[in-house]
Design an enzyme around this catalytic site. Structure first.
Site, PDB file in Angstrom:
ATOM      1  N   TYR A  25       0.683  -1.137   0.127  1.00  0.00           N
ATOM      2  CA  TYR A  25      -0.097   0.004  -0.203  1.00  0.00           C
ATOM      3  C   TYR A  25       0.846   1.416  -0.040  1.00  0.00           C
ATOM      4  O   TYR A  25       0.177   2.380  -0.073  1.00  0.00           O
ATOM      5  CB  TYR A  25      -1.141  -0.123   1.343  1.00  0.00           C
ATOM      6  CG  TYR A  25      -1.909  -1.107   1.321  1.00  0.00           C
ATOM      7  CD1 TYR A  25      -2.762  -1.316   0.263  1.00  0.00           C
ATOM      8  CD2 TYR A  25      -1.685  -2.267   1.948  1.00  0.00           C
ATOM      9  CE1 TYR A  25      -3.908  -2.262   0.064  1.00  0.00           C
ATOM     10  CE2 TYR A  25      -2.849  -3.372   1.994  1.00  0.00           C
ATOM     11  CZ  TYR A  25      -3.754  -3.278   1.100  1.00  0.00           C
ATOM     12  OH  TYR A  25      -4.608  -4.263   1.234  1.00  0.00           O
ATOM     13  N   ASN A  76     -13.025   4.064  -2.361  1.00  0.00           N
ATOM     14  CA  ASN A  76     -12.242   2.734  -2.125  1.00  0.00           C
ATOM     15  C   ASN A  76     -12.904   2.030  -0.867  1.00  0.00           C
ATOM     16  O   ASN A  76     -12.926   2.413   0.288  1.00  0.00           O
ATOM     17  CB  ASN A  76     -10.687   3.241  -1.785  1.00  0.00           C
ATOM     18  CG  ASN A  76      -9.784   2.053  -1.389  1.00  0.00           C
ATOM     19  OD1 ASN A  76     -10.358   0.975  -1.244  1.00  0.00           O
ATOM     20  ND2 ASN A  76      -8.543   2.555  -1.524  1.00  0.00           N
ATOM     21  N   HIS A  82     -15.083  -6.929  -2.142  1.00  0.00           N
ATOM     22  CA  HIS A  82     -15.153  -8.478  -2.206  1.00  0.00           C
ATOM     23  C   HIS A  82     -16.257  -9.036  -1.429  1.00  0.00           C
ATOM     24  O   HIS A  82     -16.616 -10.094  -1.741  1.00  0.00           O
ATOM     25  CB  HIS A  82     -14.026  -9.199  -1.810  1.00  0.00           C
ATOM     26  CG  HIS A  82     -12.808  -8.345  -2.199  1.00  0.00           C
ATOM     27  ND1 HIS A  82     -12.486  -7.832  -3.446  1.00  0.00           N
ATOM     28  CD2 HIS A  82     -11.781  -7.563  -1.420  1.00  0.00           C
ATOM     29  CE1 HIS A  82     -11.244  -6.807  -3.481  1.00  0.00           C
ATOM     30  NE2 HIS A  82     -10.992  -6.830  -2.321  1.00  0.00           N
ATOM     31  N   ASP A  89     -25.676  -2.507  -3.856  1.00  0.00           N
ATOM     32  CA  ASP A  89     -26.962  -2.056  -3.747  1.00  0.00           C
ATOM     33  C   ASP A  89     -26.974  -0.505  -3.321  1.00  0.00           C
ATOM     34  O   ASP A  89     -27.870   0.061  -4.011  1.00  0.00           O
ATOM     35  CB  ASP A  89     -27.872  -3.011  -2.740  1.00  0.00           C
ATOM     36  CG  ASP A  89     -27.987  -4.163  -3.346  1.00  0.00           C
ATOM     37  OD1 ASP A  89     -27.759  -4.509  -4.527  1.00  0.00           O
ATOM     38  OD2 ASP A  89     -28.480  -5.198  -2.444  1.00  0.00           O
ATOM     39  N   HIS A 102      -8.621   1.698  -6.039  1.00  0.00           N
ATOM     40  CA  HIS A 102      -7.956   0.641  -5.038  1.00  0.00           C
ATOM     41  C   HIS A 102      -6.311   1.168  -5.246  1.00  0.00           C
ATOM     42  O   HIS A 102      -5.752   1.090  -6.327  1.00  0.00           O
ATOM     43  CB  HIS A 102      -7.898  -0.810  -5.469  1.00  0.00           C
ATOM     44  CG  HIS A 102      -9.471  -1.212  -5.370  1.00  0.00           C
ATOM     45  ND1 HIS A 102      -9.954  -1.624  -4.064  1.00  0.00           N
ATOM     46  CD2 HIS A 102     -10.316  -1.596  -6.407  1.00  0.00           C
ATOM     47  CE1 HIS A 102     -10.914  -2.102  -4.236  1.00  0.00           C
ATOM     48  NE2 HIS A 102     -11.626  -1.845  -5.450  1.00  0.00           N
ATOM     49  N   ILE A 103      -5.801   1.358  -4.285  1.00  0.00           N
ATOM     50  CA  ILE A 103      -4.411   1.526  -3.875  1.00  0.00           C
ATOM     51  C   ILE A 103      -3.291   0.473  -4.670  1.00  0.00           C
ATOM     52  O   ILE A 103      -2.478   0.864  -5.574  1.00  0.00           O
ATOM     53  CB  ILE A 103      -3.866   1.812  -2.638  1.00  0.00           C
ATOM     54  CG1 ILE A 103      -4.729   3.300  -2.306  1.00  0.00           C
ATOM     55  CG2 ILE A 103      -2.530   2.146  -2.550  1.00  0.00           C
ATOM     56  CD1 ILE A 103      -4.706   3.613  -0.904  1.00  0.00           C
ATOM     57  N   SER A 104      -3.738  -0.734  -4.468  1.00  0.00           N
ATOM     58  CA  SER A 104      -2.792  -1.916  -4.884  1.00  0.00           C
ATOM     59  C   SER A 104      -3.777  -2.374  -6.178  1.00  0.00           C
ATOM     60  O   SER A 104      -4.811  -1.870  -6.560  1.00  0.00           O
ATOM     61  CB  SER A 104      -2.671  -2.906  -4.041  1.00  0.00           C
ATOM     62  OG  SER A 104      -4.105  -3.494  -3.553  1.00  0.00           O
TER      63      SER A 104
END
Length: 151
Positions: A25, A76, A82, A89, A102-104
């Site tokens: 990260y 983020n 996941h 929703d 997402h940073i990674s």
């Protein structure tokens, strides 16, 4: 009327930036990330509402608050990407443009990280570019808002 508002919402464990797995990260902290977003917003002539929470329910409530208040959401969702159908929703329900960050690079990591429910609600996804990805997401959202205003 002031500049358009973009909500920049961050999910669980992002408060640990700079401390948690810096090889993945990076060393930038949450304060550094907020500064990246503030500088991008100033350059783009947009306002931001920058927030972070570790709670799924709170994150969903913040998404709900965006309806009628913000013009778009940069999010983020952290690990909720996941796992959270409820977050997906909520993002769909507010009927706002969403850009997932997402940073990674989630596609170079464990198999379970390669699927994001949030992506179902997103115009686009930026991943793997570190905190710079947020500036790119804000640029894309500002362009999206301009396109909507031109219609």
């Amino acid at each position: 009327m002031g500049p358009p508002l973009i909500a920049v919402l961050n999910g669980p464990n992002l408060n640990m930036l700079g401390l948690r797995q810096p090889a993945i990260y990076g060393r930038a902290t949450m304060d550094d990330l907020e500064q990246v977003c503030i500088q991008a917003a100033e350059r783009l002539d947009v306002a931001i509402d920058f927030r972070q929470t570790n709670g799924e329910g709170e994150l969903i409530s913040w998404v709900h608050e965006c309806r009628g208040r913000a013009r778009g959401i940069v999010i983020n969702p952290g690990g909720y990407s996941h796992t959270s159908i409820a977050l997906m929703d909520a993002l769909m329900a507010v009927e706002l443009p969403v850009i997932e960050v997402h940073i990674s690079n989630i596609h170079r990591r464990e198999e379970f990280r390669r699927h994001s429910y949030v992506s179902q609600a997103a115009l686009g996804v930026i991943c793997g570019l570190g905190v710079r990805g947020y500036a790119l997401a804000l640029t894309a959202m500002a362009d999206t808002i301009l396109d909507e205003d031109d219609r």
